[in-house]
Design an enzyme around this catalytic site. Structure first.
Site, PDB file in Angstrom:
ATOM      1  N   HIS A 534      37.704  31.201  41.435  1.00  0.00           N
ATOM      2  CA  HIS A 534      38.460  32.443  41.607  1.00  0.00           C
ATOM      3  C   HIS A 534      39.666  32.244  42.536  1.00  0.00           C
ATOM      4  O   HIS A 534      40.807  32.262  42.097  1.00  0.00           O
ATOM      5  CB  HIS A 534      37.541  33.540  42.143  1.00  0.00           C
ATOM      6  CG  HIS A 534      38.230  34.845  42.366  1.00  0.00           C
ATOM      7  ND1 HIS A 534      37.790  35.774  43.276  1.00  0.00           N
ATOM      8  CD2 HIS A 534      39.347  35.388  41.810  1.00  0.00           C
ATOM      9  CE1 HIS A 534      38.584  36.828  43.259  1.00  0.00           C
ATOM     10  NE2 HIS A 534      39.552  36.615  42.388  1.00  0.00           N
ATOM     11  N   HIS A 539      44.401  32.568  42.319  1.00  0.00           N
ATOM     12  CA  HIS A 539      45.248  33.096  43.399  1.00  0.00           C
ATOM     13  C   HIS A 539      46.130  32.024  44.035  1.00  0.00           C
ATOM     14  O   HIS A 539      47.358  32.160  44.101  1.00  0.00           O
ATOM     15  CB  HIS A 539      44.365  33.724  44.476  1.00  0.00           C
ATOM     16  CG  HIS A 539      43.790  35.038  44.110  1.00  0.00           C
ATOM     17  ND1 HIS A 539      44.312  36.237  44.531  1.00  0.00           N
ATOM     18  CD2 HIS A 539      42.703  35.351  43.354  1.00  0.00           C
ATOM     19  CE1 HIS A 539      43.587  37.233  44.064  1.00  0.00           C
ATOM     20  NE2 HIS A 539      42.592  36.727  43.345  1.00  0.00           N
ATOM     21  N   HIS A 725      41.973  34.787  35.356  1.00  0.00           N
ATOM     22  CA  HIS A 725      41.632  35.600  36.521  1.00  0.00           C
ATOM     23  C   HIS A 725      40.732  36.764  36.137  1.00  0.00           C
ATOM     24  O   HIS A 725      39.761  37.075  36.848  1.00  0.00           O
ATOM     25  CB  HIS A 725      42.893  36.131  37.210  1.00  0.00           C
ATOM     26  CG  HIS A 725      42.588  36.990  38.398  1.00  0.00           C
ATOM     27  ND1 HIS A 725      42.639  38.361  38.360  1.00  0.00           N
ATOM     28  CD2 HIS A 725      42.176  36.669  39.651  1.00  0.00           C
ATOM     29  CE1 HIS A 725      42.299  38.849  39.535  1.00  0.00           C
ATOM     30  NE2 HIS A 725      42.014  37.852  40.342  1.00  0.00           N
ATOM     31  N   ASN A 729      37.030  37.402  37.821  1.00  0.00           N
ATOM     32  CA  ASN A 729      37.158  38.404  38.875  1.00  0.00           C
ATOM     33  C   ASN A 729      36.423  39.707  38.572  1.00  0.00           C
ATOM     34  O   ASN A 729      35.611  40.168  39.364  1.00  0.00           O
ATOM     35  CB  ASN A 729      38.626  38.723  39.155  1.00  0.00           C
ATOM     36  CG  ASN A 729      38.776  39.781  40.243  1.00  0.00           C
ATOM     37  OD1 ASN A 729      38.555  39.513  41.421  1.00  0.00           O
ATOM     38  ND2 ASN A 729      39.122  41.004  39.841  1.00  0.00           N
ATOM     39  N   ILE A 878      44.730  41.970  42.159  1.00  0.00           N
ATOM     40  CA  ILE A 878      43.697  42.392  43.093  1.00  0.00           C
ATOM     41  C   ILE A 878      42.876  41.173  43.476  1.00  0.00           C
ATOM     42  O   ILE A 878      42.839  40.188  42.722  1.00  0.00           O
ATOM     43  CB  ILE A 878      42.781  43.483  42.496  1.00  0.00           C
ATOM     44  CG1 ILE A 878      41.847  44.074  43.557  1.00  0.00           C
ATOM     45  CG2 ILE A 878      42.010  42.924  41.333  1.00  0.00           C
ATOM     46  CD1 ILE A 878      42.529  44.776  44.662  1.00  0.00           C
TER      47      ILE A 878
END
Length: 878
Positions: A534, A539, A725, A729, A878
């Site tokens: 993740h 990110h 993602h 997520n 997010i």
């Protein structure tokens, strides 16, 4: 504010100033041709106390001509006296700023009119300069010019905060929605294009302010707080062979006084972390994050909160105690005492409206229909194919499993699992037959953990490195048939590990031991998922792409227009993660097993990160989960046909790839066009040498010499930022929300016969299990975190959507995008059909939760914000 007389309403003040302003500007002028325009913007929320005075001053200054002006820039006529840059038209001002009332909401738009004097010597405009002489900023969304001579309608999609002019050392310039390669840019606009990129790059010095628009690189040197003591010191991550890492956005904060190599940190509740202003998300999302910070981030609050828990309900004693978090049955008898330790704001977040019950969370999907199905071996295996972390399981192609760790440092780390351990659970198959028939699979958390395990187990964590062997059943499901748990040798690493192998059992203490063995695997997988699959692989690795794109690709560049929607909000959410999640003593260190070694382990695994292998087809092939087959729709044949993540993912991947190919071939009709694109090559070089500078070896990256390489690179970037993602997520709360299913930490090792822990396991297996996994306090913090991370924002923009229909003026890309959106709608239909097919047991599993994490959610009728386990946002928002 005191200089204004009492006024009965804002309308009265606005009308008064509007009348005065109109009389001052109502002077005779020679009639001439005008270009009419419409400007859509969002004023800063006038309910903001700090902005009330500025808002009133803005209205007053409008009377004296200190308003918002725009000046058109010619795309066809250069000014020889100014380096042949486009000629400037006369200034024009926004009309009715004083008298127009705007909503108090920070999210509502206001529309203004403007008229530009037409000057034939300027010709067709190709940009405009905007100057804000007010005292407050506003968000400029769009500018539309009507009936432009020799052109017609002209759209400018701006989406940028405009601060008062004195904040800038340059003019704010905006270009229309027509894309241009550098070589195709109209000559009078080229210098404006180059200057805008130079402004965005900054000068790599000084502390950056909120109105700055600078994109620059820095190491992860802002995670530690050495001034608090050694336990809060952390190494600089990035910029060295020992600790390689992607770069993050530079803030320019002063060095830490205790360690000049580290950057100073803000206080935990100060969220004014610099990111370029246009990377900030909206007020709704910011409020959500602030609420989350109050719930779980204040490092000074946790010891006190822990002491409160210790005096009340120290442990989950039964699985029902865990269920009470979702059924609203936990009460704290010492509520008045809790108020002494917990700020009022936090109590408002945690206490129900009746003032009695605390810590009431939504019911996670994994236990909605069946409270115990999560414990089955079938569900344990299914979640490796369709759960929150379906990206790690791989086909076993050698036996026994081997280690890649250096034997001269770590001894023999190869697996101790034998044929005798496995073959009695293999439905009559031998190991060799199962490997040949592609029936054996492994979830391998051995090498990644073993090098850190000795240090990790000196913290509150007590856990193992693990290998899990699974057998593909005839019904398409995966069944775990052996789990190896390993510890570093007491006499040193060169002696190899101390390993023990556990196999399935359905009854008695043997079943309790098997359930514990699966829990240790789940702990490893939860931590690896959060830190690597993740955080790192979406990110962290995407942030350098955002920085390089804004530094080296003009907003006019077609690749900028292609990628920019997939970067929305990411720098901002990453900055906040550094602030309260991945920092020393942050949430991740408190609730995941690597504890203070979270980021060091993350760095060690990044050493093997490979851009090319981030694409789904390459990743599946690398893991042995697919083989190349030109006869198949996606050129791949899946080894497990009912692999929901891969089946849905390949359809999404192919749709993205087809869209990117249509788009890129329009702007790059030949490979020569790719090779001649100066901005493109600066972008790609900077990505490799700076953004991912610790892995700049050519083997990791396409050379960017052909259209095929460009298409593949853009497809990988979009895939990572959107579908990948979403897959790792938005299922977090659904599967991790019930902690026994995916615990994040283990606090004691497997009980040994003859010990009090083993007697407890025999007499009360539920209590022994719960005493081993994540305790109550960490469970509450984790639930607060993943509940927010798993929510879709109400303003989310999903894959196949754009925030405006005018994102480009080029017709063919517009048509290609419509085809892309249509393809995604067809994929939605197929996903729903597959989920209804009872023969596909991995689509829903024993817990009866359909796999929708890669459901695009393009239809307005199907879109739901909140805790919704479906939808692929365009970006890591997010």
């Amino acid at each position: 504010m005191g200089i204004f007389p009492p006024c009965s309403s804002k309308e009265t003040l606005g009308n008064l100033l509007g009348t005065v302003c109109g009389k001052i500007r109502d002077v005779p002028e020679i009639k001439q041709r005008k270009i009419k325009g419409t400007i859509v913007l969002m004023k800063k929320n006038v309910m903001d106390v700090t902005d009330v005075g500025a808002s009133l001053l803005d209205r007053f200054h409008e009377v004296f001509g200190k308003g918002v002006s725009l000046q058109l820039i010619s795309a066809s006529h250069g000014d020889p006296e100014k380096g042949n840059r486009g000629k400037l038209g006369k200034k024009a001002y926004l009309q009715d700023w004083v008298s127009k009332l705007t909503s108090l909401s920070a999210q509502d738009d206001a529309t203004f009119s403007i008229e530009f004097p037409w000057d034939e010597s300027v010709g067709v405009p190709g940009a405009f300069i905007i100057r804000n002489q007010h005292h407050s900023q506003f968000y400029l969304k769009t500018v539309t010019l009507e009936d432009v001579p020799e052109h017609g309608q002209l759209h400018f999609v701006c989406n940028s905060w405009i601060y008062p002019q004195h904040r800038y050392k340059y003019d704010r310039v905006f270009f229309p929605n027509k894309a241009h390669l550098p070589s195709d840019t109209p000559e009078p606009l080229k210098i404006y294009r180059e200057e805008e990129l130079k402004n965005l790059r900054g000068n790599s010095s000084g502390m950056l302010k909120e109105w700055d628009r600078v994109y620059d690189y820095a190491y992860y040197n802002d995670l530690g707080s050495p001034e608090k003591g050694k336990e809060f010191a952390r190494p600089v991550i990035g910029g060295s062979k020992e600790y390689p890492y992607p770069r993050r956005g530079r803030t320019g904060r002063r060095p830490n006084k205790k360690d000049p190599n580290s950057e100073s940190r803000l206080s935990p509740l100060n969220f004014k972390i610099y990111v370029p202003r246009d990377e900030n998300f909206n007020q709704v999302k910011l409020s959500d994050l602030a609420g989350y910070a109050l719930k779980s981030a204040g490092p000074g609050m946790l010891p006190e909160l822990k002491s409160v828990f210790d005096r009340t309900i120290n442990e989950f004693d039964t699985f029902q105690d865990v269920l009470n978090l979702f059924e609203g049955a936990i009460k704290f008898p010492e509520l008045d005492k809790i108020r002494e330790y917990i700020p009022l704001e936090l109590l408002k977040e945690l206490i129900r409206s009746d003032g009695e019950q605390l810590l009431n969370f939504p019911m996670p999907d994994v236990i909605k229909e069946n409270k115990s199905a999560w414990r089955t071996d079938e569900e344990f295996g299914r979640e490796m194919l369709a759960g929150v972390n379906p990206v790690l399981v791989r086909r076993l192609q050698e036996f026994p499993p081997t280690s890649k760790l250096d034997p001269q440092v770590y001894g023999n780390q190869n697996s101790t699992i034998t044929r005798n351990h496995l073959e009695k659970y293999m439905n009559g198959l031998t190991i060799d037959e199962a490997i040949e028939k592609q029936k054996l699979f492994i979830l391998d958390h051995h090498d990644a953990l073993m090098t850190f395990l000795r240090r990790i187990n000196t913290t509150t964590t007590k856990t193992y490195a693990s290998r899990t062997i699974l057998l593909l059943q005839d019904d398409g499901t995966l069944k775990p048939i052996a789990i190896e748990l390993s510890l570093p040798h007491e006499e040193g690493d060169l002696h190899g590990p101390i390993s023990e192998v556990f196999t399935p059992s359905e009854h008695g203490t043997e079943n309790s031991i098997w359930q514990l063995a699966k829990a240790y695997v789940a702990v490893n997988d939860s931590g690896y998922h959060q830190l690597i699959c993740h955080w790192l692989n979406t990110h962290a690795v995407i942030e350098p792409f955002i920085i390089a794109t804004n530094r080296q690709l003009s907003v006019l560049h077609p690749i900028y227009k292609l990628l920019q929607p997939h970067f929305r909000d990411t720098m901002n959410i990453n900055a906040r993660a550094r602030h309260i999640l991945i920092n020393a003593g942050g949430v991740l260190e408190r609730i995941f097993f690597p504890a203070r070694y979270c980021m060091e382990m993350c760095s060690a695994i990044y050493k093997n990160w490979n851009f090319i292998e981030q694409g789904l087809p390459e990743n599946l092939i690398k893991r042995g989960m697919a083989v190349q087959d030109s006869s198949q729709p996606h050129g791949l044949k899946l080894v497990i046909e009912d692999y929901p993540y891969a089946v849905d993912g390949l359809e999404i991947w192919s749709a993205i790839e087809a869209w990117v190919e249509d788009y890129c071939r329009f702007y790059y009709p030949t490979d020569d066009k790719v090779q001649e694109d100066i901005e493109l090559h600066k972008w790609w070089t900077e990505l490799r040498e700076e953004g991912h500078g610790d892995l700049k070896d050519e083997q990791w990256w396409p050379k960017m010499q052909t259209r095929h390489e460009l298409i593949k690179a853009c497809t990988v970037i979009i895939w990572m930022a959107s579908a990948l993602h979403a897959a790792v997520n938005f299922g977090q709360y659904a599967y991790m929300g019930y902690l026994p299913n995916r615990p994040t930490v283990s606090r004691r090792l497997m009980p040994k016969p003859g010990t009090s822990e083993f007697e407890e396991l025999e007499s009360n297996p539920e209590l022994a299990f719960l005493k081993t996994i994540t305790p109550q306090l960490q469970s509450v913090v984790l639930l607060s975190l993943i509940e927010m991370l798993s929510r879709h924002s109400s303003d989310e923009i999903y894959i196949g959507q754009r925030d405006t229909p005018h994102w480009t003026a080029d017709r063919q890309p517009q048509e290609a995008f419509k085809q892309f959106s249509g393809a995604l709608v067809e994929i939605e239909t197929k996903i729903l059909e597959r989920n209804r097919d009872k023969a596909l047991r991995n689509r829903t599993g024993p817990i009866n939760v359909p796999y929708t994490l890669l459901y695009p959610n393009t239809s307005d009728s199907s879109r739901q914000s909140g805790l919704n386990v479906r939808g692929i946002p365009n970006s890591i928002s997010i």
